[in-house]
Design a protein around this motif. Structure first.
Motif, PDB file in Angstrom:
ATOM      1  N   ASP A 175      25.205  24.405  22.092  1.00 44.50           N
ATOM      2  CA  ASP A 175      24.726  25.227  23.201  1.00 44.50           C
ATOM      3  C   ASP A 175      24.212  24.381  24.359  1.00 44.50           C
ATOM      4  N   ARG A 176      23.837  23.130  24.074  1.00 45.43           N
ATOM      5  CA  ARG A 176      23.363  22.241  25.143  1.00 45.43           C
ATOM      6  C   ARG A 176      24.507  21.758  26.041  1.00 45.43           C
ATOM      7  N   LEU A 177      25.713  21.844  25.513  1.00 46.57           N
ATOM      8  CA  LEU A 177      26.834  21.181  26.162  1.00 46.57           C
ATOM      9  C   LEU A 177      27.610  22.115  27.074  1.00 46.57           C
ATOM     10  N   PRO A 178      28.269  21.566  28.092  1.00 42.88           N
ATOM     11  CA  PRO A 178      29.140  22.392  28.936  1.00 42.88           C
ATOM     12  C   PRO A 178      30.388  22.815  28.166  1.00 42.88           C
ATOM     13  N   VAL A 179      31.106  23.787  28.693  1.00 38.84           N
ATOM     14  CA  VAL A 179      32.400  24.167  28.106  1.00 38.84           C
ATOM     15  C   VAL A 179      33.316  22.957  28.143  1.00 38.84           C
ATOM     16  N   PHE A 180      34.026  22.707  27.048  1.00 40.47           N
ATOM     17  CA  PHE A 180      34.944  21.563  27.016  1.00 40.47           C
ATOM     18  C   PHE A 180      35.969  21.739  28.139  1.00 40.47           C
ATOM     19  N   PRO A 181      35.992  20.825  29.105  1.00 41.92           N
ATOM     20  CA  PRO A 181      36.738  21.104  30.339  1.00 41.92           C
ATOM     21  C   PRO A 181      38.224  21.344  30.141  1.00 41.92           C
ATOM     22  N   TYR A 214      29.356  10.933  30.013  1.00 43.29           N
ATOM     23  CA  TYR A 214      28.036  10.378  30.329  1.00 43.29           C
ATOM     24  C   TYR A 214      26.975  11.479  30.252  1.00 43.29           C
ATOM     25  N   GLU A 215      27.287  12.619  30.847  1.00 44.13           N
ATOM     26  CA  GLU A 215      26.362  13.747  30.794  1.00 44.13           C
ATOM     27  C   GLU A 215      26.195  14.254  29.371  1.00 44.13           C
ATOM     28  N   VAL A 216      27.306  14.371  28.656  1.00 47.70           N
ATOM     29  CA  VAL A 216      27.276  14.872  27.282  1.00 47.70           C
ATOM     30  C   VAL A 216      26.405  13.981  26.400  1.00 47.70           C
ATOM     31  N   GLY A 217      26.501  12.656  26.582  1.00 49.45           N
ATOM     32  CA  GLY A 217      25.702  11.747  25.773  1.00 49.45           C
ATOM     33  C   GLY A 217      24.218  11.979  25.941  1.00 49.45           C
TER      34      GLY A 217
END
Length: 381
Positions: free
Chosen positions: A23-29, A141-144
């Motif tokens: 839930d923390r992560l953006p939709v996989f682009p 980078y953001e995901v990490g």
């Protein structure tokens, strides 16, 4: 039977949990691109896929031979790898990057994306810490940062950042997606800022050997770091220069204190490059001829696609290095994606890499010569 609600609470990560890590992560682009891919696949002359940027050319024979020669390895390999591998990495860094570095300051990794995604967490970052990355950047980078609960912060210039909060500073030169190259003076300025604020600087240099109109420089070069690797790491990959995306062959190098810490953490996590891949990595880094051959292939594809895109009406910005053309028609990126999909050409929308890319598309020239030629003809028509 217990009536205690906690006895029936979903496990962390279970779909019924109140707060999943995902839930923390953006939709996989890349999932967003699927409808456009279906359109492109329906073209009568087939799909020309310039979206992901995955290698399509054969793995060089000498690397295949090294892999095959080490397939009978029933024992566990080590996280650090044999000295022969670390010597090969250190030797390449000295020969190609001008870095004065020993085998104690290098560490093989299971692909560079793995390292980018898990590095903040492995370094102990979390809530209250900031991970800074370029405004136009590889999404991982953001995901990490999000995976470990840290705060990702996008920057245009390092001077914008709050040095009291940033704990990890990412550089990316040559850039994915833009192909921009930071010169030695720009790198030196970032290094000076990071050292002033005691921030670990990590430079993603995976496209270093693919400079076209500029010569990329490593953050580990003496002209950038004054001969000291303190507080610095460089990340390198063999996926593009040696067609080894399927091998997951890469490494990190730099500050020996940080590398030693990562080694201890990764030993506990069992983050081990398979022994045959370790041998193949050493063979690949010892040979420069296959890299020159692959560069020549990419140079031809790049030239053909750039001319066709410009003739069609795109403007190319940056793109002086890497495997991508950063192209715009000065309109929303998804309109360009849709327009090209009708021609059977699939590209990546620029907003995958941040809001600043919303009027650009990224065009990878990693397709075969035949597919590139087909796309050129369609753009001409």
């Amino acid at each position: 039977m217990s009536t205690n609600d906690s006895a029936h609470a979903p496990l962390p990560g279970h779909p019924g949990a109140a707060r999943r890590v995902s839930d923390r992560l953006p939709v996989f682009p890349w999932d967003k691109l699927e409808p456009y891919k279906r359109t492109a696949l329906a073209h009568p002359d087939g799909l020309c896929d310039f979206s992901v940027g995955t290698p399509v050319d054969p793995v060089p024979e000498l690397i295949q031979q090294a892999l095959a020669a080490h397939t009978d390895t029933p024992g566990y390999p080590t996280v650090w790898g044999p000295l022969s591998l670390r010597d090969a990495i250190a030797g390449w860094l000295g020969r190609r990057c001008g870095a004065e570095i020993g085998p104690e300051a290098v560490l093989p990794t299971v692909g560079s994306k793995e390292l980018v995604a898990w590095l903040p967490g492995q370094l102990g970052l979390g809530p209250g810490d900031q991970v800074a990355h370029p405004k136009l950047a590889y999404p991982t980078y953001e995901v990490g940062a999000l995976l470990c609960g840290a705060e990702p912060v996008a920057y245009e210039d390092v001077e914008e950042l709050d040095g009291s909060k940033v704990r990890l500073l990412w550089l990316n030169s040559p850039s994915n997606p833009t192909g921009r190259v930071l010169d030695a003076a720009e790198l030196r300025r970032a290094v000076a800022w990071a050292r002033e604020h005691r921030v670990l600087l990590v430079s993603d240099e995976c496209y270093l050997e693919l400079g076209w109109e500029a010569e990329p420089v490593s953050v580990l070069h003496p002209s950038v770091c004054d001969g000291s690797h303190e507080g610095l790491l460089a990340v390198h990959s063999l996926s593009k220069r040696s067609n080894l995306a399927g091998y997951r062959a890469s490494f990190v190098a730099g500050d020996p204190v940080v590398v030693a810490e990562l080694l201890e953490i990764r030993k506990h996590g069992g983050m081990i490059v398979p022994a045959p891949v370790q041998a193949a990595t050493a063979a690949a880094l010892a040979d420069d001829a296959h890299v020159a051959e692959q560069r020549a292939r990419y140079a031809q594809r790049r030239s053909a696609l750039r001319a066709a895109l410009e003739a069609y009406g795109f403007r190319i910005e940056h793109s002086e290095a890497s495997l991508y053309l950063w192209a715009t028609q000065d309109k929303p990126c998804w309109e360009s994606v849709a327009e090209l999909a009708e021609l059977g050409i699939l590209v990546a929308p620029g907003d995958f890499y941040g809001p600043a890319g919303d009027r650009f598309v990224r065009v990878a020239f990693t397709a075969t010569d035949e597919r590139v030629a087909s796309a050129v003809e369609r753009l001409k028509r």
